[in-house]
Write a protein that holds these residues in place. Structure first.
Motif, mmCIF file in Angstrom:
data_model
loop_
_atom_site.group_PDB
_atom_site.id
_atom_site.type_symbol
_atom_site.label_atom_id
_atom_site.label_comp_id
_atom_site.label_asym_id
_atom_site.label_seq_id
_atom_site.Cartn_x
_atom_site.Cartn_y
_atom_site.Cartn_z
ATOM 1 N N CYS A 34 31.307 21.147 36.150
ATOM 2 C CA CYS A 34 32.677 20.714 35.812
ATOM 3 C C CYS A 34 32.677 19.672 34.696
ATOM 4 C CB CYS A 34 33.376 20.139 37.036
ATOM 5 S SG CYS A 34 33.684 21.350 38.330
ATOM 6 N N TYR A 35 31.690 18.775 34.706
ATOM 7 C CA TYR A 35 31.674 17.682 33.729
ATOM 8 C C TYR A 35 31.121 18.136 32.374
ATOM 9 C CZ TYR A 35 32.339 14.945 38.033
ATOM 10 O OH TYR A 35 32.807 14.458 39.227
ATOM 11 N N TYR A 90 30.228 26.281 46.086
ATOM 12 C CA TYR A 90 29.255 27.298 46.521
ATOM 13 C C TYR A 90 28.941 28.286 45.406
ATOM 14 C CZ TYR A 90 29.784 25.488 51.220
ATOM 15 O OH TYR A 90 29.767 24.666 52.314
ATOM 16 N N MET A 91 29.967 28.646 44.603
ATOM 17 C CA MET A 91 29.771 29.659 43.565
ATOM 18 C C MET A 91 28.858 29.162 42.452
ATOM 19 S SD MET A 91 33.678 31.128 43.438
ATOM 20 C CE MET A 91 33.500 32.618 42.454
ATOM 21 N N VAL A 92 28.835 27.837 42.229
ATOM 22 C CA VAL A 92 28.011 27.270 41.158
ATOM 23 C C VAL A 92 26.670 26.768 41.703
ATOM 24 C CG1 VAL A 92 27.866 25.397 39.463
ATOM 25 C CG2 VAL A 92 29.985 26.715 39.696
ATOM 26 N N GLN A 93 26.719 26.053 42.816
ATOM 27 C CA GLN A 93 25.490 25.487 43.393
ATOM 28 C C GLN A 93 24.627 26.588 44.037
ATOM 29 O OE1 GLN A 93 25.548 21.810 43.548
ATOM 30 N NE2 GLN A 93 23.507 21.559 44.416
ATOM 31 N N LYS A 146 24.548 18.295 50.038
ATOM 32 C CA LYS A 146 25.266 17.079 50.472
ATOM 33 C C LYS A 146 26.103 16.504 49.328
ATOM 34 C CE LYS A 146 23.018 15.250 54.501
ATOM 35 N NZ LYS A 146 21.772 16.023 54.771
ATOM 36 N N THR A 147 25.659 16.714 48.091
ATOM 37 C CA THR A 147 26.328 16.077 46.947
ATOM 38 C C THR A 147 27.010 17.087 46.013
ATOM 39 O OG1 THR A 147 24.252 16.231 45.743
ATOM 40 C CG2 THR A 147 24.694 14.150 46.889
ATOM 41 N N PHE A 148 26.593 18.356 46.069
ATOM 42 C CA PHE A 148 27.066 19.377 45.132
ATOM 43 C C PHE A 148 27.001 18.878 43.689
ATOM 44 C CE2 PHE A 148 28.635 21.316 49.047
ATOM 45 C CZ PHE A 148 28.237 22.624 48.844
ATOM 46 N N ASP A 149 25.860 18.287 43.352
ATOM 47 C CA ASP A 149 25.677 17.704 42.018
ATOM 48 C C ASP A 149 25.677 18.759 40.913
ATOM 49 O OD1 ASP A 149 23.387 18.388 43.505
ATOM 50 O OD2 ASP A 149 22.099 17.390 42.064
ATOM 51 N N LEU A 159 34.763 13.974 45.333
ATOM 52 C CA LEU A 159 35.297 13.691 43.994
ATOM 53 C C LEU A 159 35.978 12.321 43.949
ATOM 54 C CD1 LEU A 159 36.917 17.208 43.397
ATOM 55 C CD2 LEU A 159 34.824 16.334 42.322
ATOM 56 N N SER A 160 35.974 11.712 42.787
ATOM 57 C CA SER A 160 36.749 10.477 42.592
ATOM 58 C C SER A 160 38.230 10.848 42.655
ATOM 59 C CB SER A 160 36.436 9.876 41.217
ATOM 60 O OG SER A 160 37.023 10.683 40.210
#
Ligand code: CP3
Length: 344
Positions: A170-171, A153-156, A161-164, A213-214
């Protein structure tokens, strides 16, 4: 502090054999209750959270109305980002909006690890009042969001649905992401210790987006931080980890020393037990939408769920939060079927 008259939940979390299976419902304090909707007309969401009298009344409603074996604090996981200095709006029927999300190193400078006794004292006050009003009828569950779910939530900046965008953060900027996750973790540990000091009998960590997440990323981005939180609380109260969709990590989650693990309806209880091992209590896993079925269907499927888990080390619950359009008598049928059937 008053002795608990009903401590089924706490004993089940500790692994004791009990007279019957305890039952509560995630998001049980909320919109499906007409008594909640009355207060929702009069007060804003965060006003309800920040006013101990209102938070107390809403927390206790499902205990009185549907007869659950535990109360869960009425609040929200997003009060933590708020306390860290981010603006959070809750637009009714639309969900959370964070207008200035964290996306760069500069953004990170806008937030801090707060003194929780300054920023979140209203939660501790609510807990003290709830404990007093409950007067030992049932235990009180405190809670917080898992660091990864809060980062989402803090970034998006809003639900997804995906928080891409949260994943991209993160990536693409792993150092920043881990810095943020550690800040959230430090705040959460202080916050949850404060909840326990105020009287919370057990703590649930909500990782609603863990299953996005994986397995490898879940370990690195989510579980690593949840583990710190569980460790910090382990000697104080039993903790429950609910990481929706993260069935692949049940073994690792059990190894954290958490007393309970929440599971959703997408995994069979027998398989979850196989993954989690025998030293942890499982919580779940009724499909929340199934509460929209006719009552006889609910009764039948609740019995099947109880059979699948078997007696002991099971807390009956939904696999995610109750939906706002569930009729109250259907919620009550869920609770009553657990109580009656698991007694036999
Ligand atoms: O369980 C309870 O009854 C205690 C209270 C509680 C709320 N939110 C009250 C609430 C708890 C434990 C939460 C947790 C929470 N909040 C989670 C994790 C659990 C989950 O469902 O996955 C998440 C992801 C949030 C963030 C949040 N808060 C969202 C996405 C929304 C909007 C969607 C929705 O369900 O309405 C909220 C608002 C919110 N939090 C409401 C309630 C009762 C609805 C607000 C209203 O009255 O309109």
């Amino acid at each position: 502090m008053s002795q608990l008259k009903n401590d089924l939940l706490l004993r089940t979390l500790k692994g004791e054999q009990t007279e019957r299976t305890p039952v509560w419902m995630m998001r049980q304090a909320g919109r499906y209750l007409p008594e909640y909707r009355v207060l929702r007309e009069k007060y804003g969401f965060f006003e309800r959270c920040q006013t101990p009298g209102l938070a107390c009344e809403i927390t206790i409603q499902p205990v009185d109305i549907v007869g659950v074996d535990a109360a869960i604090l009425f609040s929200d996981i997003l009060v933590v980002p708020q306390a860290m200095g981010l603006e959070v709006q809750l637009i009714e029927n639309k969900g959370p909006i964070l207008p200035d999300p964290i996306q760069t190193a500069n953004d990170l400078k806008r937030i801090h690890v707060p003194d929780v006794y300054e920023t979140l004292q209203y939660v501790f006050d609510a807990i003290k009042l709830i404990k007093q009003e409950l007067n030992g009828r049932v235990p009180l569950i405190g809670f917080a969001g898992a660091p990864w779910t809060l980062l989402c939530y803090m970034v998006q900046g809003k639900g997804s649905k995906t928080f891409d965008e949260a994943k991209a953060f993160c990536y693409q900027q792993p150092e920043l992401a881990h810095q943020l996750l550690q800040m959230i973790t430090d705040t959460t540990i202080a916050y949850l210790k404060g909840q326990v000091a105020a009287g919370a009998d057990t703590i649930q960590i909500f990782d609603s987006w863990g299953g996005l997440l994986s397995p490898q990323d879940f370990e690195n981005i989510s579980l690593k931080y949840i583990r710190q939180i569980v460790n910090a609380l382990k000697d104080e109260v039993p903790t429950i980890i609910f990481a929706k969709g993260a069935w692949f990590a049940l073994e690792e989650m059990a190894a954290t020393g958490a007393a309970g693990l929440g599971i959703d309806w997408c995994i069979k209880p027998q398989l979850a037990r196989k993954f989690a091992g025998n030293n942890v209590t499982l919580q779940g896993n009724f499909d929340p939408a199934k509460l929209l079925s006719p009552i006889p269907v609910i009764q039948k499927e609740v019995k099947e769920m109880l059979q699948a888990f078997g007696p002991g080390r099971h807390v009956a619950n939904l696999g995610h939060g109750i939906l706002p359009n569930v009729p109250v008598d259907h919620a009550r049928a869920f609770v009553e079927t657990v109580k009656e059937y698991s007694f036999k």
